[in-house]
Design an enzyme around this catalytic site. Structure first.
Site, PDB file in Angstrom:
ATOM      1  N   ASP A 170       0.544   1.960  -0.209  1.00 32.83           N
ATOM      2  CA  ASP A 170       1.769   2.188   0.753  1.00 32.83           C
ATOM      3  C   ASP A 170       2.965   2.183  -0.230  1.00 32.83           C
ATOM      4  OD1 ASP A 170       4.065   2.091   2.212  1.00 32.83           O
ATOM      5  OD2 ASP A 170       3.135   0.809   3.498  1.00 32.83           O
ATOM      6  N   HIS A 171       3.318   3.548  -0.701  1.00 31.78           N
ATOM      7  CA  HIS A 171       4.495   3.478  -1.761  1.00 31.78           C
ATOM      8  C   HIS A 171       5.996   2.986  -1.640  1.00 31.78           C
ATOM      9  CE1 HIS A 171       5.620   7.050   0.639  1.00 31.78           C
ATOM     10  NE2 HIS A 171       6.760   6.843   0.120  1.00 31.78           N
ATOM     11  N   HIS A 175       4.672   1.610   6.870  1.00 30.57           N
ATOM     12  CA  HIS A 175       5.956   1.242   5.951  1.00 30.57           C
ATOM     13  C   HIS A 175       6.889   0.293   6.530  1.00 30.57           C
ATOM     14  CE1 HIS A 175       4.648   4.546   3.705  1.00 30.57           C
ATOM     15  NE2 HIS A 175       5.419   5.557   4.242  1.00 30.57           N
TER      16      HIS A 175
END
Lengths: 379, 511
Positions: free
Chosen positions: B199-200, B262
């Site tokens: 999950d950047h 996110h």
């Protein structure tokens, strides 16, 4: 963008509250000038720069512009003019602001420039201590050779958390390095010391260390018995440059090698005899014939005895732009790696030092071991 | 077995995060992510000497290519997408020697046989020690097949003294059922500690700073609860539209694309209890514990707690933009939401009665992601004669992007004969205090995986919990046709979004 300096008249003593008033006035003015939501005043640290003359003020100004952009601080630039005819102190204040972008506000920090002449050099620390922002770490960038008998140095170190020097500037390398080793050995509770010349070795140290992160090579570390450090000689000295000596000191101290004998010197090289228990070991410093900047390293080779020969090399490429690594085990040459050679600017180096706090014991041990070596050099 | 800890030369070297030898195997190597993010990140990590000499990349995709052709493509990609926009030829050649390519069908077992042989060859040639990272950067529909094939080829089990890990890109499932199925498929082949669900957002510096901010500063934790906090607002706004990804977005929507992954990751960091250590599982245990306390939103109560929206034509940043339904690849009658606002509660001791308002959307006025902690009013109104609009509560804003930083709003007396209060912001800006640029999220996350640190990756239970929370919402939305579009591009979303918070006597911040 730098504000015009606000000067305070030269006199033997300076009213600190006048300096603070000038700084406050600068901030107020900067805030009024800014119609875009105000400026941000940020301070991470106090940075004292001690310059033994005003010869490189333009260069220092450029460095401070870069450094303060990344490390907002109160910078106190101290120009020490010991050769002046009369004692005096003068000061001026300026603000240093980064240009705002669409996404960021303007960030400003402040600079006090103090010129201390003759006897006032030795007492300038007592003025500086009143100008420090409280609760923030104090970094002293000492742009001279550190000497215990220098009162200004002594007083400024005592009010600092970290002292940054550059041993590349040592003119009498062996004497100056030995003096630094004495300081570190005899004052372990003093401020932490760091060295821009040591920071320049980071890539070399990381690449040398990287060999022995590999499980297969790790046992060979204990079998090393010779180190060859090839350097580009200094222009005005026959001495081994401080950078090469620091690397030698680092390897010897990390590997547990003690200085055992004297040095054997030829016009091209100096060989030190060391030992670890029963083992006889050598560190050899040799001059390179390649065209590389004076004082820089050209090649480092770590080798084991001939009967199970292995060698590990890190070298500057022929054109000096890259750094190459290689390992040889017996007849077999293992793959090489080529990376960009980073010749960091002074601004970048000092910026990295300002990220660090606390003692670097590995550096201190490297200096002390290098000091032991040069003490045996006979020079 | 020796380790880096046994290496006396490693101590004190300022690059403390030196990684083990390994090969990164990229599935979907001819794709955009490989070119734009993965190879530039690996090249930069190598240049920063954070990856060892004993490192290799093996690209895998359908397109037939030689090693050399793949290297050329990757070189172009690094020149195009890296910050430096150039590579030194000799340095590139050195890096390129460690890049390999294998073409084939992800479903074809023979490919994995060839992959095994090539990986063994790379181990011999490059000294990569049998350590592997498999990076799934392919269409999500291919994840399960790829994982099964990796397992069948015996590539998931590390050899003695080595390790094997797998990174899985989002989206992790399309709904709860598919996420559970995917997790089961993964668990048949890999142990949970081998799995890194990327999950950047978690690679962003300010998200990581939330942990430091909350738990390294003694002054915040005592007031980080229902006694002092009135409510929390999380805004995740994008100014852009779907940018040519209309086809994908039609199957997703903002709830699936942003919120359930996110935004919930960020939410859990705000709401979690202090972990017992900074180990990956200690942090993730607390995050999931917090999310398990989220009060369920049932199908029947969706209208009370959730608002959806879709943008119509409007203007953003001074430019006229078309509506979502006019975007390429989008159904002209689309019911896909491009905006959602939620009111959530945590039913636990710390957060009892504190609403968390979340909003996320596309084509909002500006790109901003922030967490705003709104504190309660001062308990005793000393300043009775002050106009009420001057008496606002304190707000602590943690801004994640852009211009990362933290702002505390406090009241101060305006100088003068009478008492007037003005609200001033005390700012801490990353850009102002730390002039150095933060590492790219992918650099940080790739290096973490190679180092075996999964703190910034999503764990199985967290991915499933995210879906559990949003499933009733998706179900309720499916059964009722929305009156879309309901907000103009360039505005802060539909009126219903404002009403969601205003009915509680509060207002959205204008970030």
């Amino acid at each position: 963008m730098n504000e015009q300096p606000q000067s305070l008249n030269p006199k033997a003593s300076i009213d600190v509250s006048a300096i603070e008033r000038e700084l406050t006035s600068l901030w107020k003015q900067a805030g009024e000038d800014e119609d875009n939501g105000g400026i941000i005043r940020a301070s991470l640290l106090n940075l004292i720069i001690y310059a033994p003359s005003d010869d490189d003020l333009t260069k220092l100004d450029d460095i401070l512009t870069d450094v303060t952009a990344a490390h907002p601080c109160r910078a106190i630039l101290t120009i020490a003019d010991r050769q002046a005819e009369q004692s005096s102190l003068s000061a001026e204040v300026t603000s240093r602001c980064t240009l705002p972008t669409a996404a960021t506000k303007q960030v400003c920090c402040e600079q006090v420039t103090i010129t201390a002449r003759k006897a006032q050099v030795d007492t300038v620390a007592s003025l500086i201590v009143q100008l420090l922002l409280s609760d923030l770490p104090v970094y002293l960038w000492w742009r001279a050779v550190p000497r215990l008998d220098d009162k200004a140095f002594h007083h400024l170190v005592e009010i600092s958390n970290r002292v940054v020097i550059d041993s590349a500037d040592f003119r009498e390398t062996y004497r100056d390095l030995a003096s630094l080793a004495d300081i570190l050995r005899d004052n372990p509770r003093w401020a932490a010391f760091s060295d821009l010349n040591w920071a320049r070795l980071t890539a070399w140290r990381a690449l040398l260390a990287g060999f022995y992160d590999v499980t297969e090579y790790r046992p060979l570390l204990d079998q090393l018995n010779r180190i060859v450090i090839e350097y580009s000689p200094l222009e005005e000295s026959e001495a081994i440059p401080a950078r090469a000596l620091l690397l030698g000191g680092w390897l010897a101290s990390r590997l547990g090698w003690s200085v055992a004998g004297g040095a054997k010197t030829t016009p091209e090289s100096t060989l030190f005899e060391l030992s670890a228990g029963e083992k006889q070991l050598t560190i050899e410093f040799t001059r390179t014939s390649r065209q590389i900047e004076p004082g820089h390293l050209a090649l480092v080779t770590l080798g084991t005895p001939a009967n199970h020969a292995a060698s590990f090399t890190v070298r500057r490429s022929a054109d000096g732009k890259r750094i190459e690594t290689g390992a040889t085990l017996g007849e077999e040459k293992r793959f090489q790696r080529v990376l960009d050679y980073e010749d960091w600017s002074e601004s970048a180096l000092i910026g990295k030092e300002l990220d660090l706090l606390g003692h670097d014991r590995v550096y201190e041990q490297a200096v002390i071991r290098a000091g032991e070596m040069v003490a045996r050099s006979g020079a | 077995m020796s380790s880096k800890n046994d290496n006396p030369l490693r101590e004190g070297v300022r690059l403390e995060r030196a990684a083990d030898p390994c090969t990164v195997v990229i599935f979907g190597a001819s794709g955009d992510l490989t070119k734009r993010k993965l190879l530039p990140a690996l090249y930069r990590l190598t240049q920063e000497r954070l990856l060892p000499a004993e490192f290799a990349v093996l690209g895998f995709s359908r397109s037939p290519m030689s090693h050399e052709e793949f290297r050329d493509k990757m070189k172009d990609a690094i020149v195009t997408y890296s910050e430096a926009k150039r590579v030194d030829e000799a340095v590139w050649q050195s890096f390129a020697q460690g890049i390999y390519y294998i073409a084939g069908d992800i479903n074809d077992p023979d490919c994995y046989q060839r992959m095994t042989e090539l990986l063994d060859q790379i181990d011999r040639e490059r000294g990569t020690a049998g350590n592997r990272v498999f990076y799934l950067s392919v269409a999500p529909s291919l994840y399960s097949e790829a994982i099964e094939q990796i397992g069948a080829a015996n590539l998931a089990r590390p050899k003695q003294g080595s390790w094997t890990r797998i990174i899985i890109e989002k989206p992790f499932g399309h709904d709860l059922e598919s996420a559970k199925q995917l997790n089961q498929d993964v668990a048949k082949v890999f142990e949970e500690e081998q799995v890194y669900r990327i999950d950047h957002y978690l690679g962003k510096e300010t998200v990581q700073n939330l942990l430091v901010f909350r738990f390294a500063n003694g002054i915040f934790e005592p007031i980080w609860n229902h006694r002092y906090i009135d409510h929390v607002q999380i805004t995740n706004a994008e100014a852009i539209g779907v940018e040519g990804r209309g086809g994908y977005y039609e199957t997703a929507g903002v709830l699936r694309d942003m919120i359930q992954n996110h935004v919930f990751q960020v939410l859990s960091l705000v709401a979690m209890e202090p972990p017992i250590s900074l180990s990956a599982n200690a942090v993730r245990d607390e995050k999931i514990k917090a999310m398990q306390a989220v009060r369920p939103i049932s199908v029947e109560t969706v209208a009370e707690y959730v608002v959806r929206g879709q943008y119509g034509p409007g203007s953003v940043g001074g430019k006229q933009v078309e509506g979502y339904r006019e975007e390429p690849g989008v159904n002209p009658e689309s019911a896909t939401e491009t905006y959602a606002a939620l009111k959530m509660y945590f039913d636990n001791w710390r957060w009892a009665g504190v609403p968390f308002y979340i909003r996320s959307g596309k084509r909002l006025p500006k790109r901003v992601t922030e967490i705003a902690i709104h504190f309660r009013q001062a308990p005793h109104l000393l300043f009775r004669n002050i106009p009420s609009q001057q008496l606002e509560p304190n707000v602590l804003v943690v801004r994640i992007q852009p211009d990362e930083g933290i702002t505390l709003r406090v009241g101060a007396k305006v100088p003068g004969q009478i008492t007037r209060i003005r609200w001033v912001n005390m700012d801490f800006r990353y850009g102002a205090s730390f002039g150095v640029s933060s590492p790219e999220a992918y650099e940080r996350l790739l290096l973490d995986c190679i180092l075996g640190d999964s703190t910034l990756y999503a764990r199985r239970d967290m991915t499933e919990r995210g879906w559990e929370i949003v499933m009733p919402i998706l179900e309720a939305w499916q059964s009722a046709k929305p009156a879309f579009p309901n907000y103009e591009a360039g505005t802060w979303g539909p009126e219903e979004g404002d009403e969601l918070i205003e009915k509680d006597g509060r207002q959205w911040r204008k970030p």
